[in-house]
Design a protein around this motif. Structure first.
Motif, PDB file in Angstrom:
ATOM      1  N   TYR A   1     -39.035  58.933  55.630  1.00 29.52           N
ATOM      2  CA  TYR A   1     -37.589  58.768  55.538  1.00 29.52           C
ATOM      3  C   TYR A   1     -37.180  57.911  54.337  1.00 29.52           C
ATOM      4  N   THR A   2     -37.959  56.883  54.009  1.00 32.54           N
ATOM      5  CA  THR A   2     -37.616  56.049  52.858  1.00 32.54           C
ATOM      6  C   THR A   2     -37.718  56.847  51.568  1.00 32.54           C
ATOM      7  N   GLU A   3     -38.737  57.687  51.468  1.00 32.36           N
ATOM      8  CA  GLU A   3     -38.871  58.547  50.283  1.00 32.36           C
ATOM      9  C   GLU A   3     -37.707  59.524  50.198  1.00 32.36           C
ATOM     10  N   ARG A   4     -37.299  60.068  51.340  1.00 33.77           N
ATOM     11  CA  ARG A   4     -36.161  60.993  51.343  1.00 33.77           C
ATOM     12  C   ARG A   4     -34.871  60.281  50.948  1.00 33.77           C
ATOM     13  N   GLN A   5     -34.697  59.050  51.396  1.00 28.96           N
ATOM     14  CA  GLN A   5     -33.504  58.292  51.026  1.00 28.96           C
ATOM     15  C   GLN A   5     -33.451  58.088  49.517  1.00 28.96           C
ATOM     16  N   ALA A   6     -34.593  57.744  48.924  1.00 24.33           N
ATOM     17  CA  ALA A   6     -34.633  57.528  47.475  1.00 24.33           C
ATOM     18  C   ALA A   6     -34.308  58.818  46.723  1.00 24.33           C
TER      19      ALA A   6
ATOM     20  N   ARG B   1     -36.405  54.640  42.643  1.00 24.56           N
ATOM     21  CA  ARG B   1     -37.754  54.603  43.229  1.00 24.56           C
ATOM     22  C   ARG B   1     -37.711  53.806  44.531  1.00 24.56           C
ATOM     23  N   HIS B   2     -38.754  53.921  45.301  1.00 21.42           N
ATOM     24  CA  HIS B   2     -38.883  53.103  46.504  1.00 21.42           C
ATOM     25  C   HIS B   2     -40.259  52.456  46.503  1.00 21.42           C
ATOM     26  N   ALA B   3     -40.361  51.346  47.197  1.00 23.48           N
ATOM     27  CA  ALA B   3     -41.638  50.637  47.322  1.00 23.48           C
ATOM     28  C   ALA B   3     -41.663  49.916  48.661  1.00 23.48           C
TER      29      ALA B   3
ATOM     30  N   ALA C   1     -32.827  51.157  36.550  1.00 21.89           N
ATOM     31  CA  ALA C   1     -33.418  51.760  37.744  1.00 21.89           C
ATOM     32  C   ALA C   1     -32.909  51.056  38.992  1.00 21.89           C
ATOM     33  N   VAL C   2     -32.960  51.786  40.101  1.00 23.95           N
ATOM     34  CA  VAL C   2     -32.681  51.230  41.420  1.00 23.95           C
ATOM     35  C   VAL C   2     -33.981  51.287  42.214  1.00 23.95           C
ATOM     36  N   LEU C   3     -34.353  50.170  42.816  1.00 18.78           N
ATOM     37  CA  LEU C   3     -35.576  50.095  43.604  1.00 18.78           C
ATOM     38  C   LEU C   3     -35.232  49.789  45.048  1.00 18.78           C
ATOM     39  N   LEU C   4     -35.485  50.753  45.937  1.00 18.15           N
ATOM     40  CA  LEU C   4     -35.278  50.557  47.365  1.00 18.15           C
ATOM     41  C   LEU C   4     -36.553  49.985  47.972  1.00 18.15           C
TER      42      LEU C   4
ATOM     43  N   ASN D   1     -48.435  50.977  50.758  1.00 18.65           N
ATOM     44  CA  ASN D   1     -48.153  51.829  49.599  1.00 18.65           C
ATOM     45  C   ASN D   1     -46.850  52.604  49.743  1.00 18.65           C
ATOM     46  N   PRO D   2     -46.153  52.856  48.623  1.00 25.55           N
ATOM     47  CA  PRO D   2     -46.427  52.362  47.265  1.00 25.55           C
ATOM     48  C   PRO D   2     -46.047  50.883  47.131  1.00 25.55           C
ATOM     49  N   GLY D   3     -46.925  50.106  46.555  1.00 24.19           N
ATOM     50  CA  GLY D   3     -46.710  48.667  46.442  1.00 24.19           C
ATOM     51  C   GLY D   3     -45.676  48.304  45.389  1.00 24.19           C
ATOM     52  N   ILE D   4     -45.022  47.181  45.595  1.00 26.84           N
ATOM     53  CA  ILE D   4     -44.002  46.710  44.666  1.00 26.84           C
ATOM     54  C   ILE D   4     -44.588  46.474  43.280  1.00 26.84           C
TER      55      ILE D   4
END
Length: 335
Positions: free
Chosen positions: A91-96, A109-111, A19-22, A116-119
């Motif tokens: 925007y962060t959700e759209r980037q993910a 995913r992004h955190a 997985a990639v986590l932004l 929220n959403p927490g790491i």
């Protein structure tokens, strides 16, 4: 209570996905004082953000800052809040989501470091899905202990709680990545083609205390390096652009020059038309949309400036998402 978190009921042979986590800073859940207060409490309680002893800082934070600042910050969030939520969250959700389209077979995913959403929640969800390898990409091109460092602290803290630890890779900075530089170049040139070009381009980065830089934080140097590469890509001379630092907090000396000070000074130095871009922010947020695009515009015009153009962040610009995908693919090699 068990010391380690419970492990998912999956055989070890199924815990091998990638997985990639932004990661980004975070945002309150709503533009209200009630929602802003716990967000600010978590943010400003982080020793990476405010490097003061707890016995000194916490009474100030809880007695003064958290009494006055939530209402003021909530008013700022109200001015820039989208129908879908906080600009940073949207925007962060759209980037993910856009990045996932470039990475078939890889979970993206992004955190948020705060809010929220927490790491902790996202890492637990990834583990439950059979993720055993995670590439963590804090969305801060230039490393600062108070941004990238704080985000990775939260990730490492979760590993300390895992009995069966995931494999982890991190991207601590990408301030000189060619894809990132070229995406900004194309973005700014497209804006100029549509809106015209001002007398000067102000490249405003978030600031850090001067003491942090004196003690080894490379952030201001990496910011200036990025600015130099971007200016070269745009074909700008030294007189065509200026680097500045915004969002100062407290009474300590911060790295400069101050963005807000330049808004007052530049009109008197013959800059009637100013373009402002924030290379260190990968998504528009309170600090760009309210502090620069709204308050900065008012300040510049009050100082007799004639034209103020805020150039939006890269956000989910396709060229930036493609550059991010290339960056991620390089760091995923071997997995």
């Amino acid at each position: 209570m068990p010391y380690f978190l419970p492990e998912p009921a999956l055989p070890y042979t199924r815990q091998n996905q990638t997985a990639v986590l932004l990661l980004n800073l975070g945002t309150p859940d709503a533009p209200t004082a009630a929602a802003v207060k716990p967000y600010l409490r978590d943010f400003l309680s982080d020793r990476r953000v405010v490097e003061l002893p707890k016995w000194l800082w916490q009474p100030i934070l809880r007695g003064l800052v958290l009494t006055l600042r939530p209402k003021k910050s909530a008013h700022g969030y109200e001015k820039v809040w989208f129908d879908q939520g906080s600009p940073l969250a949207v925007y962060t959700e759209r980037q993910a989501a856009a990045l996932a389209e470039h990475l078939p077979g890889i979970t993206v995913r992004h955190a948020m470091t705060y809010g929220n959403p927490g790491i902790d929640r996202v890492l637990a969800e990834l583990k439950a899905q059979g993720i055993g390898q995670v590439l963590v990409v804090p969305l801060y091109p230039q490393y600062a202990a108070s941004s990238t460092g704080a985000a990775l602290d939260k990730v490492f803290a979760q590993l300390l709680k895992q009995r069966n630890q995931i494999s982890l890779r991190t991207v601590t900075r990408f301030y000189d990545d060619s894809g990132y530089i070229q995406a900004m170049k194309r973005h700014i040139e497209a804006y100029w083609a549509q809106h015209g070009r001002g007398d000067k381009l102000l490249l405003s980065f978030h600031g850090i205390p001067q003491k942090s830089h004196d003690e080894g934080d490379p952030y201001p140097d990496e910011c200036r390096h990025t600015a130099r590469l971007l200016a070269e890509a745009l074909g700008l001379s030294e007189n065509d652009y200026t680097v500045s630092f915004q969002s100062q907090f407290g009474k300590a000396k911060w790295v400069g020059p101050s963005t807000q000070t330049l808004f007052d000074k530049l009109p008197g130095q013959g800059v009637g038309k100013l373009d402002v871009f924030c290379p260190g922010f990968m998504a528009d947020c309170l600090e760009t949309l309210e502090e620069i695009a709204l308050a900065g515009r008012e300040q510049f015009h009050a100082a007799a400036g004639k034209q103020f153009h805020y150039i939006p962040c890269l956000n989910d610009n396709p060229a930036w998402v493609a550059a991010l995908a290339d960056l991620v693919k390089r760091h995923l090699q071997g997995w």
